[in-house]
Write an enzyme that holds these catalytic residues in place. Structure first.
Site, PDB file in Angstrom:
ATOM      1  CB  SER A  93      -0.603  -3.523   7.899  1.00 57.52           C
ATOM      2  OG  SER A  93      -1.742  -2.778   7.583  1.00 57.52           O
ATOM      3  CB  ALA A  94       2.618  -7.040   8.536  1.00 56.99           C
ATOM      4  CB  CYS A  95       0.848  -6.117  13.947  1.00 58.09           C
ATOM      5  SG  CYS A  95       2.044  -4.840  13.511  1.00 58.09           S
ATOM      6  CE  LYS A 114      -6.743  -3.261   5.555  1.00 56.28           C
ATOM      7  NZ  LYS A 114      -5.776  -4.229   5.242  1.00 56.28           N
ATOM      8  CG  ASN A 158       0.101 -15.667  12.200  1.00 57.36           C
ATOM      9  OD1 ASN A 158       0.529 -16.812  12.151  1.00 57.36           O
ATOM     10  ND2 ASN A 158       0.411 -14.750  11.302  1.00 57.36           N
ATOM     11  N   GLY A 182      -3.890  -4.062  -1.658  1.00 58.95           N
ATOM     12  CA  GLY A 182      -4.634  -3.044  -0.915  1.00 58.95           C
ATOM     13  C   GLY A 182      -4.888  -1.765  -1.702  1.00 58.95           C
ATOM     14  CG  ASP A 221      -7.348  -7.050   6.984  1.00 60.41           C
ATOM     15  OD1 ASP A 221      -6.360  -6.885   7.721  1.00 60.41           O
ATOM     16  OD2 ASP A 221      -7.582  -6.328   5.996  1.00 60.41           O
ATOM     17  CG  HIS A 278      -6.955  -2.845  10.107  1.00 60.25           C
ATOM     18  ND1 HIS A 278      -5.649  -2.412  10.164  1.00 60.25           N
ATOM     19  CD2 HIS A 278      -6.938  -3.902   9.260  1.00 60.25           C
ATOM     20  CE1 HIS A 278      -4.896  -3.162   9.385  1.00 60.25           C
ATOM     21  NE2 HIS A 278      -5.648  -4.078   8.835  1.00 60.25           N
ATOM     22  CE1 TYR A 299       0.453  -6.071  -1.937  1.00 56.65           C
ATOM     23  CE2 TYR A 299      -0.553  -4.015  -1.201  1.00 56.65           C
ATOM     24  CZ  TYR A 299      -0.127  -5.302  -0.941  1.00 56.65           C
ATOM     25  OH  TYR A 299      -0.282  -5.822   0.315  1.00 56.65           O
ATOM     26  NE  ARG A 316      -2.349  -1.233   3.575  1.00 55.60           N
ATOM     27  CZ  ARG A 316      -1.797  -0.424   4.464  1.00 55.60           C
ATOM     28  NH1 ARG A 316      -1.868   0.884   4.333  1.00 55.60           N
ATOM     29  NH2 ARG A 316      -1.206  -0.907   5.541  1.00 55.60           N
ATOM     30  CB  SER A 331       5.173 -12.308  -0.818  1.00 56.82           C
ATOM     31  OG  SER A 331       5.717 -12.975   0.295  1.00 56.82           O
ATOM     32  NE  ARG A 332      -0.007  -8.645   2.479  1.00 58.16           N
ATOM     33  CZ  ARG A 332      -0.533  -8.252   3.635  1.00 58.16           C
ATOM     34  NH1 ARG A 332      -1.631  -8.812   4.109  1.00 58.16           N
ATOM     35  NH2 ARG A 332       0.041  -7.317   4.359  1.00 58.16           N
TER      36      ARG A 332
END
Ligand code: GTP
Ligand code: SPV
Ligand code: MN
Length: 594
Positions: free
Chosen positions: A248-250, A206, A254, A199, A277, A226, A197, A69, A376-377
């Site tokens: 994001s990515a925290c 988003k 998981n 987002g 998300d 979020h 890309y 993003r 990467s996703r």
């Protein structure tokens, strides 16, 4: 596909601008999707992976300059600048449309226009909202087919109404100096140009489900956040729901797919995923908060996903998945990423599509040397998730017992603490901070304030957003309790102290016990923390009660430094920060100074 005159005239107008060779309606059918996959493979836009090992799975690489993003090029275009606020980039709508129209002009020349009618939320449910995205990218179409509910029934549900979110996307030249992700909340419109890309271009995610939806939520009295949503099932079969906002990515995906530690699993605990998300949240008839996940798939971070950390996510990617910017193992035509296993492929292409030498991998230069890009996703269908909640398609959502905020903080924030009430909980959310990650372009690892993990996603003035949280609190007779967690505290050598992942259940259980009034807590300057002995550490090798004590310590000096930083941040947000939050800040400072 429709006679809706609002839709038809808008598409006609946009087509006249971008000038496609053809207009193709996406109907949600498997036949059409399969034809598009074949077409994308023939042009190299997609790579078909090993169909024995990864049936229905494909690889895509975005442009090297287009892997995350772009917050610096994301705009909220309200007629008054103050309504976008100082945390958002703002452009005058008229000026912005003029700039965009120049970029859009003839941008589809030689390409088709795909019309994607999609619903965020179960089609036709009270929570659901409809969008139509126009795009020149098959990759976008195929991702939207996974991430949202697409097809004829959406158009039927819309009927003759003009109540939908318009989205125009063009990859165009993918020129990063002319990349714009623009939102016009007053016009229900999103415009994205020069990116391919996730987002930036999957406009349901988003752009709509957070930026536009947060604006609508404030107007209509609900919340777009979020947040992941999960259910914890107890051995007796009771299920309690938690939503959690991490930047994001925290760790949202998981946590949402958590597998309980062995002893808990054997005792009968389970975790069910409702969302990973985004949460749309409303007050239910019984005065509790109810949440739905408006998405239909997961756009998850690949690196670090493995059989130990998140086996459910890995299983979710085994069929019908699109991998973006991961490493391509040429020997067996599969995919790989850092943290999948300890066997990097010897004959492979990196995320740039270049021959990759795994022996050159340097942790200090991940983007330059890794096989897979750090951001990467995988795009995976929710139905593939082994722990998908039976409430995933619920029309009324799941009732929330707790709301959890969390950031990536090496120091300062303890493993968990509880706010004193809704107002204090709103304050706790508003002062969240986290180290930046690869999910957005820019420096990684810099601590920044990220209120409610929504800094990049609030579609209006951040001060008004805080006010909306406080106002909502007054409308929820049975409000969930609000907590803060931090899985990322490190020791002097920089190692994570808390094992995280599945073991995070131990913290969730304390949180839920607090919600039920089943366990005591210790009052501190920042809120309530657990008594160390109340975090169950059975079966943990490297964690003792002293480790828990350490994870729960509150260092007044570093918190006072934070207070100074919060004051600066509030000043930056500006004069719409509610007085109640300044009161809470004064209480925090006084508590810490005692
Ligand atoms: P977005 O999709 O960008 O919103 O990210 P997310 O919040 O869903 O994050 P995700 O779950 O994908 O995790 C991001 C990274 O954090 C991955 O590299 C994980 O391995 C790592 N991570 C997640 N949970 C934990 C945890 O409990 N402890 C530690 N140390 N790392 C974690
Ligand atoms: C995030 O960055 O929070 C994501 C990925 O979930 S993206 O769709 O790119 O926003
Ligand atoms: Mn996210």
């Amino acid at each position: 596909m429709t006679n809706n005159k609002h839709v038809l005239s808008w598409i006609e107008e946009m087509a006249a601008l971008v000038n496609p060779t053809e207009i193709v309606w996406i109907d949600g059918s498997e036949e059409q999707a399969e034809a598009l996959r074949a077409e994308a493979c023939s042009t190299g836009e997609l790579v078909k992976l090993n169909q024995d090992l990864l049936p229905g799975c494909y690889l895509h690489r975005t442009a090297v300059n287009d892997v995350a993003r772009v917050e610096g090029r994301t705009f909220i275009c309200t007629s008054k600048k103050e309504d976008a606020g100082s945390i958002n980039n703002w452009m005058d709508p008229k000026e912005c449309y003029e700039t965009l129209n120049k970029l859009y002009k003839n941008s589809y020349a030689g390409k088709k226009m795909y019309v994607i009618p999609y619903s965020m939320g179960v089609v036709g449910s009270d929570f659901a909202k409809i969008g139509i995205e126009l795009t020149d990218s098959i990759y976008v179409v195929l991702n939207m087919l996974i991430m949202t509910r697409v097809g004829k029934n959406v158009i039927e549900a819309l009927g003759d109404s003009a109540d939908y979110i318009k989205g125009l996307h063009a990859v165009a030249d993918c020129d990063e100096s002319k990349r714009y992700i623009c939102h016009f909340p007053e016009d229900n419109t999103i415009c994205s140009v020069n990116s391919g890309y996730g987002g930036n271009v999957l406009l349901g995610k988003k752009c709509f489900a957070l930026r536009i939806a947060s604006y609508l939520g404030r107007k209509e009295g609900w919340m777009a956040e979020h947040m992941l949503i999960l259910g914890v099932e107890y051995p007796n079969g009771d299920v309690k729901y938690i939503s959690a906002a991490f930047p994001s990515a925290c760790g949202k995906t998981n946590l949402a797919m958590l597998i309980p530690p062995k002893a808990f699993k054997e005792a009968g605990y389970k975790v069910w995923t409702v969302g990973d998300d985004i949460a749309w949240i409303r007050v239910g008839e019984d005065g509790r908060l109810y949440a739905i996940n408006p998405e239909n798939g997961f756009f998850g971070v690949a690196p670090g996903t493995n059989d130990n950390s998140n086996p459910n996510a890995l299983l979710t990617t085994k069929e019908g998945c699109i991998f973006t910017n991961v490493c391509h193992d040429l020997d067996n035509n599969t995919v790989w990423w850092e943290g999948l296993d300890n066997n990097p492929p010897k004959n492979a292409l990196n995320w740039r599509g270049e021959k990759w030498d795994y022996t050159k991998y340097d942790k200090a230069d991940k983007v330059g040397t890794s096989g897979a890009h750090p951001n990467s996703r995988f795009t995976a269908k929710a139905v593939n998730c082994p722990c998908l909640s039976s409430e995933f398609n619920s029309l009324k959502g799941v009732p929330l017992s707790a709301i959890v905020f969390g950031g990536r903080r090496a120091k300062t924030a303890p493993l968990v603490y509880e706010s004193r009430n809704w107002q204090h909980g709103t304050f706790v959310g508003s002062i969240m901070a986290s180290e930046t990650t690869a999910a957005a372009a820019g420096a990684v690892g810099v601590v920044r304030r990220d209120p409610m993990a929504m800094r990049p996603f609030v579609g209006y003035n951040m001060g008004d957003y805080f006010r909306h949280w406080l106002d909502m609190g007054k409308k929820i007779p049975n409000a969930p309790k609000i907590f803060h967690v931090n899985w990322f505290r490190t020791d002097d050598e920089g190692h994570f102290i808390w094992p995280g992942f599945g073991d995070n259940l131990r913290v969730l259980l304390w949180i839920l016990d607090r919600c039920e009034g089943k366990v005591d807590a210790v009052e501190t300057p920042i809120g309530f923390v657990p008594k160390a002995e109340d975090i169950n550490i059975e079966g943990l090798d490297d964690v003792t009660i002293d480790t828990i004590r350490e994870l729960l310590t509150i260092d007044n000096a570093s918190w006072l430094e934070d207070v100074a930083n919060i004051k600066e941040f509030y000043a930056q947000v500006g004069d719409r920060v509610p007085a109640e939050l300044y009161d809470e800040l004064a209480v925090l400072e006084a508590n810490l100074s005692k």
